[in-house]
Motif scaffolding. Structure first.
Motif, PDB file in Angstrom:
ATOM      1  N   ALA A   1       0.807  -1.219   0.000  1.00 38.03           N
ATOM      2  CA  ALA A   1       0.000   0.000   0.000  1.00 38.03           C
ATOM      3  C   ALA A   1       0.842   1.272   0.000  1.00 38.03           C
ATOM      4  N   SER A   2       2.137   1.159   0.276  1.00 33.26           N
ATOM      5  CA  SER A   2       2.995   2.346   0.246  1.00 33.26           C
ATOM      6  C   SER A   2       3.094   2.948  -1.155  1.00 33.26           C
ATOM      7  N   LEU A   3       2.682   2.190  -2.163  1.00 31.97           N
ATOM      8  CA  LEU A   3       2.709   2.703  -3.531  1.00 31.97           C
ATOM      9  C   LEU A   3       1.873   3.963  -3.684  1.00 31.97           C
ATOM     10  N   TRP A   4       0.760   4.058  -2.946  1.00 31.22           N
ATOM     11  CA  TRP A   4      -0.133   5.207  -3.119  1.00 31.22           C
ATOM     12  C   TRP A   4       0.551   6.518  -2.751  1.00 31.22           C
ATOM     13  N   GLN A   5       1.325   6.519  -1.675  1.00 33.73           N
ATOM     14  CA  GLN A   5       2.024   7.745  -1.295  1.00 33.73           C
ATOM     15  C   GLN A   5       3.094   8.112  -2.316  1.00 33.73           C
ATOM     16  N   GLN A   6       3.754   7.099  -2.873  1.00 37.63           N
ATOM     17  CA  GLN A   6       4.756   7.353  -3.896  1.00 37.63           C
ATOM     18  C   GLN A   6       4.117   7.961  -5.147  1.00 37.63           C
ATOM     19  N   VAL A   7       2.925   7.473  -5.483  1.00 36.00           N
ATOM     20  CA  VAL A   7       2.217   8.018  -6.638  1.00 36.00           C
ATOM     21  C   VAL A   7       1.795   9.462  -6.370  1.00 36.00           C
ATOM     22  N   ARG A   8       1.326   9.727  -5.159  1.00 34.42           N
ATOM     23  CA  ARG A   8       0.943  11.103  -4.796  1.00 34.42           C
ATOM     24  C   ARG A   8       2.134  12.042  -4.929  1.00 34.42           C
ATOM     25  N   ASP A   9       3.293  11.598  -4.435  1.00 37.58           N
ATOM     26  CA  ASP A   9       4.495  12.431  -4.538  1.00 37.58           C
ATOM     27  C   ASP A   9       4.862  12.667  -5.998  1.00 37.58           C
ATOM     28  N   TRP A  10       4.657  11.651  -6.822  1.00 37.07           N
ATOM     29  CA  TRP A  10       5.024  11.761  -8.241  1.00 37.07           C
ATOM     30  C   TRP A  10       4.133  12.763  -8.978  1.00 37.07           C
ATOM     31  N   ILE A  11       2.819  12.704  -8.718  1.00 33.75           N
ATOM     32  CA  ILE A  11       1.904  13.602  -9.430  1.00 33.75           C
ATOM     33  C   ILE A  11       1.752  14.941  -8.719  1.00 33.75           C
ATOM     34  N   GLY A  12       2.274  15.055  -7.477  1.00 41.21           N
ATOM     35  CA  GLY A  12       2.280  16.333  -6.793  1.00 41.21           C
ATOM     36  C   GLY A  12       0.984  16.721  -6.128  1.00 41.21           C
ATOM     37  N   PHE A  13       0.208  15.731  -5.636  1.00 40.17           N
ATOM     38  CA  PHE A  13      -1.044  16.020  -4.947  1.00 40.17           C
ATOM     39  C   PHE A  13      -0.967  15.528  -3.510  1.00 40.17           C
ATOM     40  N   LEU A  14      -1.521  16.305  -2.608  1.00 40.10           N
ATOM     41  CA  LEU A  14      -1.593  15.929  -1.212  1.00 40.10           C
ATOM     42  C   LEU A  14      -2.991  15.403  -0.899  1.00 40.10           C
ATOM     43  N   GLY A  15      -3.082  14.534   0.088  1.00 37.94           N
ATOM     44  CA  GLY A  15      -4.393  14.016   0.473  1.00 37.94           C
ATOM     45  C   GLY A  15      -4.255  12.972   1.562  1.00 37.94           C
ATOM     46  N   VAL A  16      -5.373  12.632   2.161  1.00 37.01           N
ATOM     47  CA  VAL A  16      -5.412  11.607   3.200  1.00 37.01           C
ATOM     48  C   VAL A  16      -6.133  10.388   2.630  1.00 37.01           C
ATOM     49  N   ASP A  17      -5.477   9.241   2.672  1.00 38.00           N
ATOM     50  CA  ASP A  17      -6.055   8.027   2.105  1.00 38.00           C
ATOM     51  C   ASP A  17      -7.122   7.447   3.020  1.00 38.00           C
ATOM     52  N   SER A  18      -8.232   7.047   2.424  1.00 28.29           N
ATOM     53  CA  SER A  18      -9.275   6.351   3.165  1.00 28.29           C
ATOM     54  C   SER A  18      -8.893   4.886   3.297  1.00 28.29           C
ATOM     55  N   ASN A  19      -9.401   4.218   4.337  1.00 30.37           N
ATOM     56  CA  ASN A  19      -9.167   2.782   4.502  1.00 30.37           C
ATOM     57  C   ASN A  19     -10.316   1.954   3.951  1.00 30.37           C
ATOM     58  N   ILE A  20     -11.218   2.607   3.200  1.00 27.70           N
ATOM     59  CA  ILE A  20     -12.314   1.921   2.500  1.00 27.70           C
ATOM     60  C   ILE A  20     -12.064   2.055   1.004  1.00 27.70           C
ATOM     61  N   ILE A  21     -12.055   0.933   0.300  1.00 24.50           N
ATOM     62  CA  ILE A  21     -11.614   0.933  -1.092  1.00 24.50           C
ATOM     63  C   ILE A  21     -12.472   1.842  -1.966  1.00 24.50           C
ATOM     64  N   THR A  22     -13.786   1.784  -1.821  1.00 21.47           N
ATOM     65  CA  THR A  22     -14.642   2.633  -2.658  1.00 21.47           C
ATOM     66  C   THR A  22     -14.388   4.109  -2.398  1.00 21.47           C
ATOM     67  N   ASP A  23     -14.238   4.478  -1.117  1.00 19.90           N
ATOM     68  CA  ASP A  23     -13.956   5.877  -0.786  1.00 19.90           C
ATOM     69  C   ASP A  23     -12.582   6.292  -1.291  1.00 19.90           C
ATOM     70  N   HIS A  24     -11.621   5.387  -1.216  1.00 21.92           N
ATOM     71  CA  HIS A  24     -10.270   5.680  -1.695  1.00 21.92           C
ATOM     72  C   HIS A  24     -10.293   5.984  -3.185  1.00 21.92           C
ATOM     73  N   LEU A  25     -11.035   5.191  -3.945  1.00 23.40           N
ATOM     74  CA  LEU A  25     -11.135   5.405  -5.389  1.00 23.40           C
ATOM     75  C   LEU A  25     -11.745   6.763  -5.697  1.00 23.40           C
ATOM     76  N   VAL A  26     -12.834   7.123  -5.028  1.00 21.21           N
ATOM     77  CA  VAL A  26     -13.497   8.400  -5.290  1.00 21.21           C
ATOM     78  C   VAL A  26     -12.601   9.565  -4.889  1.00 21.21           C
TER      79      VAL A  26
END
Length: 309
Positions: A242-267
């Motif tokens: 799951a650490s991939l998500w933070q790496q992707v955020r750093d790459w695209i330059g967006f900040l945010g807090v990840d949800s622990n629910i998959i549907t909410d995370h996608l939205v």
């Protein structure tokens, strides 16, 4: 298939698994996964029986030979074992059919009631309440118990009707997450994978253990983090994957807090950049491909582990 006793399928199942008390046996540990799931639906066991199918069917009593008195939802909307848990706990024959109990006598001292010990006064009041529900029940000899398909009483059950119930009804519940799994630049197999992911239908170890495919003690994440391998853990919480998500955020330059629910995370991930259609489409594409990569890395990790062992 379960009630047409003259049908070919019923005879095949009798020959394969046996029949006790007028009911098809599930078959024990050697039973196929398919027949085990059918048995769970029939008996209303677990999520399968109490989920979309269990809530969409009702058993209408004929001669009562295929209905379990305590466990089936044959009178009212709740099994009697749930409505009268104390009586069910004291009953010696928890698998007695409706037909057997009625034929043995439903009077308070009738042979249909068999208890582990003498009932106390307040337990006898529960029995009276239970017996009151039976006063207006009349069994119909030589008429098989039938299943009613509640979404369409006129036409009855059909594969198309079940499909519509699962898709149309589920779409309204899932809403936006369901729509986001489809993307014109994503291969169909990836979209189908995402469709299964947001419904927790992937073969994670937790799901495989529920279906009896893997032992109950073999449900921990392949990464060795010590947590149960559920979809939510694997994609959103695992320190390895799951650490991939933070790496992707750093790459695209967006900040945010990840949800622990998959549907909410996608939205949430898809709407990081606001409401611009092009940006949403880009982030939707990124999320789907990242989830696909995570899943394939997890499968690759399991293969490497098996080779190492």
């Amino acid at each position: 298939m379960l009630v047409d006793r003259e049908g070919l399928w019923y005879q095949v199942l009798v020959a394969r698994y046996g029949e006790v008390g007028g009911r098809l046996e599930v078959g024990g540990r050697s039973v196929s996964l398919w027949w085990r799931e059918v048995g769970r639906i029939r008996d209303g066991v677990g999520d399968t029986g109490g989920g979309w199918f269990g809530d969409s069917v009702r058993r209408r009593v004929g001669d009562g030979t295929s209905k379990l008195f305590w466990s089936h939802r044959w009178i009212g909307g709740t099994p009697l074992c749930v409505r009268f848990p104390r009586l069910f706990d004291l009953a010696e024959n928890k698998t007695i059919t409706v037909a057997s109990l009625f034929s043995s006598g439903t009077e308070q001292d009738g042979e249909g009631w068999s208890w582990r010990r003498r009932l106390w006064a307040w337990e006898e009041l529960l029995l009276e309440e239970c017996r009151a529900l039976l006063f207006d029940i009349s069994l119909i000899p030589n008429v098989s118990d039938v299943w009613e398909w509640l979404p369409d009483n006129a036409e009855g059950y059909s594969v198309r009707g079940a499909y519509d119930l699962l898709t149309i009804g589920d779409d309204s519940h899932m809403g936006l997450p369901f729509e986001l799994v489809w993307h014109p630049q994503v291969p169909l197999k990836v979209s189908v994978f995402a469709w299964r992911l947001i419904r927790d239908r992937l073969p994670t170890k937790a799901n495989l253990a529920i279906r009896g495919v893997v032992p109950a003690d073999d449900i921990f994440c392949v990464s060795g983090c010590g947590h149960v391998e559920t979809a939510a853990h694997l994609f959103l919480s695992c320190t390895t994957f799951a650490s991939l998500w933070q790496q992707v955020r750093d790459w695209i330059g967006f900040l945010g807090v990840d949800s622990n629910i998959i549907t909410d995370h996608l939205v949430q991930f898809t709407h990081l950049a606001g409401v611009g259609k092009a940006k949403r489409s880009f982030l939707q594409l990124i999320w789907l491909l990242c989830a696909w990569v995570l899943w394939n890395e997890q499968i690759g990790g399991q293969i490497l582990l098996l080779v190492w062992v």
